[in-house]
Design a protein around this motif. Structure first.
Motif, mmCIF file in Angstrom:
data_model
loop_
_atom_site.group_PDB
_atom_site.id
_atom_site.type_symbol
_atom_site.label_atom_id
_atom_site.label_comp_id
_atom_site.label_asym_id
_atom_site.label_seq_id
_atom_site.Cartn_x
_atom_site.Cartn_y
_atom_site.Cartn_z
ATOM 1 N N ARG A 285 0.807 -1.222 0.000
ATOM 2 C CA ARG A 285 0.000 0.000 0.000
ATOM 3 C C ARG A 285 0.839 1.271 0.000
ATOM 4 N N PHE A 286 2.157 1.123 0.252
ATOM 5 C CA PHE A 286 3.031 2.303 0.290
ATOM 6 C C PHE A 286 4.420 1.876 -0.153
ATOM 7 N N ALA A 311 -3.347 5.614 -7.244
ATOM 8 C CA ALA A 311 -2.304 5.953 -6.288
ATOM 9 C C ALA A 311 -1.776 7.355 -6.532
ATOM 10 N N THR A 312 -1.198 7.926 -5.490
ATOM 11 C CA THR A 312 -0.442 9.166 -5.602
ATOM 12 C C THR A 312 1.031 8.805 -5.729
ATOM 13 N N VAL A 341 4.971 5.831 -3.554
ATOM 14 C CA VAL A 341 3.681 5.512 -4.156
ATOM 15 C C VAL A 341 2.712 5.139 -3.041
ATOM 16 N N ALA A 342 1.699 5.978 -2.827
ATOM 17 C CA ALA A 342 0.712 5.763 -1.776
ATOM 18 C C ALA A 342 -0.637 5.449 -2.425
ATOM 19 N N LEU A 364 -4.636 -5.239 3.969
ATOM 20 C CA LEU A 364 -3.369 -4.532 3.818
ATOM 21 C C LEU A 364 -3.466 -3.147 4.461
ATOM 22 N N HIS A 365 -2.314 -2.519 4.667
ATOM 23 C CA HIS A 365 -2.276 -1.162 5.222
ATOM 24 C C HIS A 365 -0.953 -0.523 4.836
#
Length: 380
Positions: A285-286, A311-312, A341-342, A364-365
């Motif tokens: 996720r990040f 995503a950002t 990438v978030a 997920l987190h």
């Protein structure tokens, strides 16, 4: 549950460093104990007491409690009218537990994700499993807030699984506290009651089972709801076993979202996503992307084109400028990806080559959505 600070245009919720983040929990407890830690702003108003128990439930986001209150009646009763706090960035266990134990934002304590590059190498450090070649005291050199309280005369105890005693993460995040190994709920409650009999005292107790269940089965599963009910009973039993003068503070390290396969992007199956990426870190996720020389702009363009609204995608400088990690120490800066990438919504960025286990997980987190960022701050 009172309203949290509003999410930004991306739908992301910024971390509330210096106010209501995990890094502010122990300094706030210290003030409530009458032993304030110098140099820490305190945003959480906690009732004064001679002893505190901080019960951290891994993976129990504030939105999940609100959504599934029927499975957690005791915790839900504490949540009525209570404000929420935030995790730091990324919203992941190693980062969050270190923020709690040190009283520092990720950009200072340096555990900036599930995995992060060891500067000057082509290797990742997994902050949960660690690496014997990396000294946790050198990696996270700052005194912990728990240790500072202990030196100030507070009886500080960490009640946790025996397997976690002496691990890199424990040393980085909790050194200075007396460690008590306790693998079962009954053991944890008994150890916590014994430790909190000292005054003044802070006893930290940790439960990881809800997070494990969410990863394996998802937070929409019957298994997760049953585990939440067990955590609720544990919290209530703990409250009943403690003397009335001891305050119970229930928090979490992050929330969780379920990510279906249709929302996942495998970087090993999409042409061009590996171009210019020398090392892939972070988690699903990040992501931290460590780029080849001169490749940052091309990597940003490619990943933005592939991911679109899922995503950002930001350069390191942009992410730091947004305050995602708080102040960033010079030695921590190269641990952050050149590109970050978030994920939005329920998206996930996986690599079946580098991180095959992640692709087996349901929950997920790690990103900045309210579901992941908002944590309960419940006083009992």
């Amino acid at each position: 549950m009172t309203a949290a600070p509003g999410a930004g245009p991306s739908g992301f919720l910024p971390p509330a460093y210096g106010d209501r983040s995990l890094a502010d929990v122990v300094p706030s407890v210290a003030r409530a104990l009458g032993v304030p830690l110098d140099g820490h702003p305190v945003g959480l108003e906690l009732p004064e007491a001679p002893s505190y128990v901080v019960f951290l439930v891994d993976g129990m986001g504030a939105e999940l409690i609100a959504r599934h209150g029927h499975a957690a009646p005791y915790l839900s009763s504490l949540a009525e009218g209570a404000a929420t706090g935030t995790a730091g960035v990324p919203s992941t266990t190693a980062t969050s537990l270190t923020s709690l134990g040190t009283g520092l934002a990720p950009g200072v304590h340096g555990l900036v994700g599930f995995t992060a590059r060891i500067p000057g190498t082509d290797r990742l450090l997994n902050h949960l499993w660690w690496d014997k070649t990396v000294d946790p005291v050198e990696w996270q050199p700052h005194p912990t807030a728990l240790g500072r309280l202990a030196r100030a005369g507070v009886h500080v105890t960490s009640v946790n699984k025996r397997d976690f005693d002496g691990t890199g993460l424990t040393v980085a995040s909790q050194r200075g506290a007396t460690y008590v190994g306790a693998d079962r709920v009954g053991e944890r409650i008994a150890a916590t009651v014994a430790a909190s009999a000292d005054e003044p005292s802070l006893t930290y107790v940790y439960d990881s089972d809800l997070d494990w269940t969410g990863h394996k089965f998802g937070v929409a599963s019957t298994q997760w709801l049953q585990q939440l009910a067990m955590v609720d009973a544990e919290a209530e039993q703990l409250r009943e076993a403690l003397p009335a003068s001891t305050r119970l503070l229930v928090v979490a390290d992050h929330g969780m979202v379920d990510s279906p396969r249709t929302s996942r992007v495998d970087v090993d199956e999409v042409e061009g996503m590996r171009d210019g990426v020398a090392l892939l870190g972070g988690e699903a996720r990040f992501r931290h992307l460590y780029c080849s020389a001169g490749a940052v702009a091309d990597v940003v363009d490619t990943w933005r084109e592939v991911l679109g609204d899922a995503a950002t995608v930001l350069t390191r400088e942009d992410a730091v400028g947004r305050g995602w990690f708080g102040d960033v120490a010079p030695g921590v800066l190269p641990r952050l990806g050149d590109v970050m990438v978030a994920c939005h919504g329920d998206a996930a960025i996986i690599s079946t080559r580098d991180f095959p286990y992640e692709d087996t997980l349901v929950g997920l987190h790690g990103s900045l959505t309210p579901a992941e960022m908002l944590i309960p701050v419940l006083v009992g």
